[in-house]
Scaffold this active site. Structure first.
Site, PDB file in Angstrom:
ATOM      1  N   ARG A  15       8.187 -18.990  -8.670  1.00  0.00           N
ATOM      2  CA  ARG A  15       8.015 -20.074  -9.645  1.00  0.00           C
ATOM      3  C   ARG A  15       9.234 -20.091 -10.554  1.00  0.00           C
ATOM      4  O   ARG A  15       9.821 -19.042 -10.850  1.00  0.00           O
ATOM      5  CB  ARG A  15       6.782 -19.837 -10.525  1.00  0.00           C
ATOM      6  CG  ARG A  15       5.476 -20.269  -9.933  1.00  0.00           C
ATOM      7  CD  ARG A  15       5.369 -21.794  -9.799  1.00  0.00           C
ATOM      8  NE  ARG A  15       4.085 -22.181  -9.220  1.00  0.00           N
ATOM      9  CZ  ARG A  15       3.865 -22.366  -7.914  1.00  0.00           C
ATOM     10  NH1 ARG A  15       4.832 -22.213  -7.037  1.00  0.00           N
ATOM     11  NH2 ARG A  15       2.667 -22.721  -7.480  1.00  0.00           N
ATOM     12  N   HIS A  54      11.565 -27.407  -4.461  1.00  0.00           N
ATOM     13  CA  HIS A  54      10.186 -26.861  -4.403  1.00  0.00           C
ATOM     14  C   HIS A  54       9.481 -27.288  -3.105  1.00  0.00           C
ATOM     15  O   HIS A  54       8.425 -27.913  -3.119  1.00  0.00           O
ATOM     16  CB  HIS A  54       9.369 -27.285  -5.634  1.00  0.00           C
ATOM     17  CG  HIS A  54       8.180 -26.391  -5.869  1.00  0.00           C
ATOM     18  ND1 HIS A  54       7.781 -25.974  -7.119  1.00  0.00           N
ATOM     19  CD2 HIS A  54       7.314 -25.805  -5.012  1.00  0.00           C
ATOM     20  CE1 HIS A  54       6.709 -25.199  -7.016  1.00  0.00           C
ATOM     21  NE2 HIS A  54       6.412 -25.079  -5.732  1.00  0.00           N
TER      22      HIS A  54
HETATM   23  P1  NDP Z   1      -0.513 -13.022  -3.919  1.00  0.00           P
HETATM   24  O1  NDP Z   1      -1.441 -13.097  -5.070  1.00  0.00           O
HETATM   25  O2  NDP Z   1      -1.096 -12.778  -2.567  1.00  0.00           O
HETATM   26  O3  NDP Z   1       0.589 -11.887  -4.174  1.00  0.00           O
HETATM   27  C1  NDP Z   1       1.159 -11.677  -5.402  1.00  0.00           C
HETATM   28  C2  NDP Z   1       2.005 -10.412  -5.338  1.00  0.00           C
HETATM   29  O4  NDP Z   1       2.711 -10.262  -6.582  1.00  0.00           O
HETATM   30  C3  NDP Z   1       1.171  -9.138  -5.176  1.00  0.00           C
HETATM   31  O5  NDP Z   1       1.840  -8.221  -4.356  1.00  0.00           O
HETATM   32  C4  NDP Z   1       1.077  -8.608  -6.597  1.00  0.00           C
HETATM   33  O6  NDP Z   1       0.917  -7.202  -6.708  1.00  0.00           O
HETATM   34  C5  NDP Z   1       2.444  -8.994  -7.135  1.00  0.00           C
HETATM   35  N1  NDP Z   1       2.430  -9.057  -8.589  1.00  0.00           N
HETATM   36  C6  NDP Z   1       1.708  -9.871  -9.400  1.00  0.00           C
HETATM   37  N2  NDP Z   1       1.967  -9.603 -10.691  1.00  0.00           N
HETATM   38  C7  NDP Z   1       2.866  -8.588 -10.699  1.00  0.00           C
HETATM   39  C8  NDP Z   1       3.503  -7.856 -11.723  1.00  0.00           C
HETATM   40  N3  NDP Z   1       3.262  -8.117 -13.020  1.00  0.00           N
HETATM   41  N4  NDP Z   1       4.351  -6.889 -11.374  1.00  0.00           N
HETATM   42  C9  NDP Z   1       4.593  -6.609 -10.068  1.00  0.00           C
HETATM   43  N5  NDP Z   1       4.017  -7.257  -9.036  1.00  0.00           N
HETATM   44  C10 NDP Z   1       3.161  -8.245  -9.357  1.00  0.00           C
HETATM   45  O7  NDP Z   1       0.327 -14.377  -3.930  1.00  0.00           O
HETATM   46  P2  NDP Z   1       1.020 -15.130  -2.702  1.00  0.00           P
HETATM   47  O8  NDP Z   1       1.857 -14.154  -1.961  1.00  0.00           O
HETATM   48  O9  NDP Z   1       0.035 -15.921  -1.926  1.00  0.00           O
HETATM   49  O10 NDP Z   1       1.942 -16.201  -3.479  1.00  0.00           O
HETATM   50  C11 NDP Z   1       2.909 -15.785  -4.409  1.00  0.00           C
HETATM   51  C12 NDP Z   1       3.464 -16.970  -5.173  1.00  0.00           C
HETATM   52  O11 NDP Z   1       4.316 -17.754  -4.367  1.00  0.00           O
HETATM   53  C13 NDP Z   1       2.445 -17.992  -5.678  1.00  0.00           C
HETATM   54  O12 NDP Z   1       1.765 -17.539  -6.824  1.00  0.00           O
HETATM   55  C14 NDP Z   1       3.319 -19.208  -5.965  1.00  0.00           C
HETATM   56  O13 NDP Z   1       3.793 -19.153  -7.288  1.00  0.00           O
HETATM   57  C15 NDP Z   1       4.488 -19.021  -4.998  1.00  0.00           C
HETATM   58  N6  NDP Z   1       4.506 -20.084  -3.977  1.00  0.00           N
HETATM   59  C16 NDP Z   1       5.594 -20.929  -3.933  1.00  0.00           C
HETATM   60  C17 NDP Z   1       5.669 -21.916  -2.981  1.00  0.00           C
HETATM   61  C18 NDP Z   1       6.870 -22.776  -2.860  1.00  0.00           C
HETATM   62  O14 NDP Z   1       6.869 -23.716  -2.072  1.00  0.00           O
HETATM   63  N7  NDP Z   1       7.940 -22.504  -3.579  1.00  0.00           N
HETATM   64  C19 NDP Z   1       4.580 -22.136  -2.026  1.00  0.00           C
HETATM   65  C20 NDP Z   1       3.515 -21.173  -2.127  1.00  0.00           C
HETATM   66  C21 NDP Z   1       3.487 -20.209  -3.095  1.00  0.00           C
HETATM   67  P3  NDP Z   1      -0.414  -6.464  -6.148  1.00  0.00           P
HETATM   68  O15 NDP Z   1      -0.284  -6.524  -4.648  1.00  0.00           O
HETATM   69  O16 NDP Z   1      -0.323  -5.083  -6.660  1.00  0.00           O
HETATM   70  O17 NDP Z   1      -1.572  -7.273  -6.662  1.00  0.00           O
HETATM   71  C1  OXD Z   2       2.158 -23.357  -4.006  1.00  0.00           C
HETATM   72  C2  OXD Z   2       3.326 -24.212  -4.114  1.00  0.00           C
HETATM   73  O1  OXD Z   2       1.818 -22.654  -4.957  1.00  0.00           O
HETATM   74  O2  OXD Z   2       3.468 -25.157  -3.315  1.00  0.00           O
HETATM   75  O3  OXD Z   2       1.528 -23.362  -2.925  1.00  0.00           O
HETATM   76  O4  OXD Z   2       4.182 -23.977  -4.950  1.00  0.00           O
END
Ligand code: NDP
Ligand code: OXD
Length: 313
Positions: free
Chosen positions: A228, A276
């Site tokens: 993000r 994005h």
């Molecule tokens: P998940 O919730 O499955 O994974 C999040 C990961 O981040 C986990 O490993 C978590 O740790 C880690 N995390 C969260 N907070 C912290 C922190 N404070 N410190 C260290 N690690 C942290 O999310 P997804 O993988 O499904 O998606 C991730 C992000 O990708 C979404 O939230 C979205 O913002 C972005 N996204 C962007 C898109 C785009 O087109 N640009 C499309 C889709 C998603 P733990 O495993 O320990 O919980």
């Molecule tokens: C998502 C995105 O969060 O598209 O899936 O950014």
């Protein structure tokens, strides 16, 4: 019983069409054409306007049209109901494609070759390092990070992960939140797939960039962010690029979206900008996922992709 569809700036039609196919007996109410607010039990949303969701007294669940839910938590009046985000192989595969493309792009010096092509310049081999000599670090080892990390490992990169818990993939080093500096010190290409929460906002700043590996085979560290825009400080990326703290970047997300026409990122020679689109939500796949979760909730079960309101992801 109706399903509310509020898609922000996205066209609602492909979503309405798919949801109507999954639920022929239900009304799919596209905001603002909602006739009976008390009948709405599920809200399917992308960037709904703040305050909107508090108008439906019998709401059971809010379904994000994407994997991220920061757009929902931006609403101070968000009702206290189940929040579900997308976890789907279609979305995951799309993100891994974008990540692999961008890791390869910087490893194989494609930005330089594009410049040379424009200048009609043919240069002798430049000593491209092998993938095994490039240390990739994936920040965020969730649904998306794990798949990307695994695919990068198959391409031959030396991959490690970083997550809050330190959990990641079997057979791959994954550092926990407390070991951030150690993780950064072994990273040439930083891939960011974190959610935007109170504890990750602004994490991609100058201080963090200065801790990345300094003597890697690429000549300088590379930042790849598709998490993000709020994770990054745009001005710090630009200043780090200017003084060599970062060598290059691929950015799919920005502090302000759409990226303003005045942004220096647009024509920066060491930055690849995508609008994005790293992992677009495909209406067919994502509607099918949401339909399954609606049926599970209505049947009294626990859906996939439930968000922890305290952690914010
Ligand atoms: P998940 O919730 O499955 O994974 C999040 C990961 O981040 C986990 O490993 C978590 O740790 C880690 N995390 C969260 N907070 C912290 C922190 N404070 N410190 C260290 N690690 C942290 O999310 P997804 O993988 O499904 O998606 C991730 C992000 O990708 C979404 O939230 C979205 O913002 C972005 N996204 C962007 C898109 C785009 O087109 N640009 C499309 C889709 C998603 P733990 O495993 O320990 O919980
Ligand atoms: C998502 C995105 O969060 O598209 O899936 O950014």
């Amino acid at each position: 019983v109706s399903i509310l569809l509020a898609t922000g700036s996205w066209d609602p039609s492909p979503w309405r069409e798919r949801l109507a196919r999954h639920f022929p007996d239900r009304q799919i109410a596209v905001w603002p054409d909602v006739v009976y607010p008390s009948e709405v039990e599920h809200a399917v949303c992308w960037r709904p306007e703040p305050g909107l969701l508090s108008r439906f007294p019998n709401l059971k669940a809010i379904h994000s049209l994407g994997a991220g839910v920061d757009h929902l938590f931006a609403d101070p009046d968000l009702p206290n109901v189940t929040i579900v985000r997308v976890i789907d192989p279609d979305l995951t595969n799309r993100m891994s494609e974008w990540v692999a493309l961008n890791v390869l792009l910087h490893h194989r010096q494609t930005l330089t070759f594009l410049e040379q092509q424009r200048a009609r310049l043919w240069k002798d081999p430049i000593g491209t390092p092998a993938a095994r000599d490039i240390r990739v670090g994936v920040m965020g080892m969730g649904e998306l990070g794990r798949d990307a990390a695994w695919k990068l490992q198959i391409l031959g990169y030396d991959v490690a992960g970083w997550s809050r818990s330190g959990e990641g993939l079997d057979g791959m080093d994954t550092y926990s939140a407390a070991d951030l500096d150690e993780f950064l010190a072994r990273t040439d290409i930083l891939v960011v797939l974190l959610p935007l929460t109170a504890s990750t906002r602004g994490i991609l700043n100058r201080d963090l960039f200065s801790k990345l590996a300094r003597h890697g085979r690429l000549g300088g560290p590379v930042l790849i962010n598709a998490g993000r825009g709020g994770l990054q400080v745009d001005a710090d990326i630009l200043s780090a690029l200017a003084d060599g703290i970062l060598m290059a970047a691929s950015l799919d997300v920005f502090e302000t979206e759409p990226l303003p026409a005045s942004s220096p990122f647009w024509n920066h020679p060491r930055v690849l900008v995508t609008p994005h689109v790293a992992a677009e939500s495909d209406a067919e796949a994502v509607s099918a996922f949401i339909a399954r979760q609606i049926r599970t909730i209505d049947g009294g079960g626990t859906p996939q992709g439930v968000v922890d309101r305290v952690d914010g992801y």
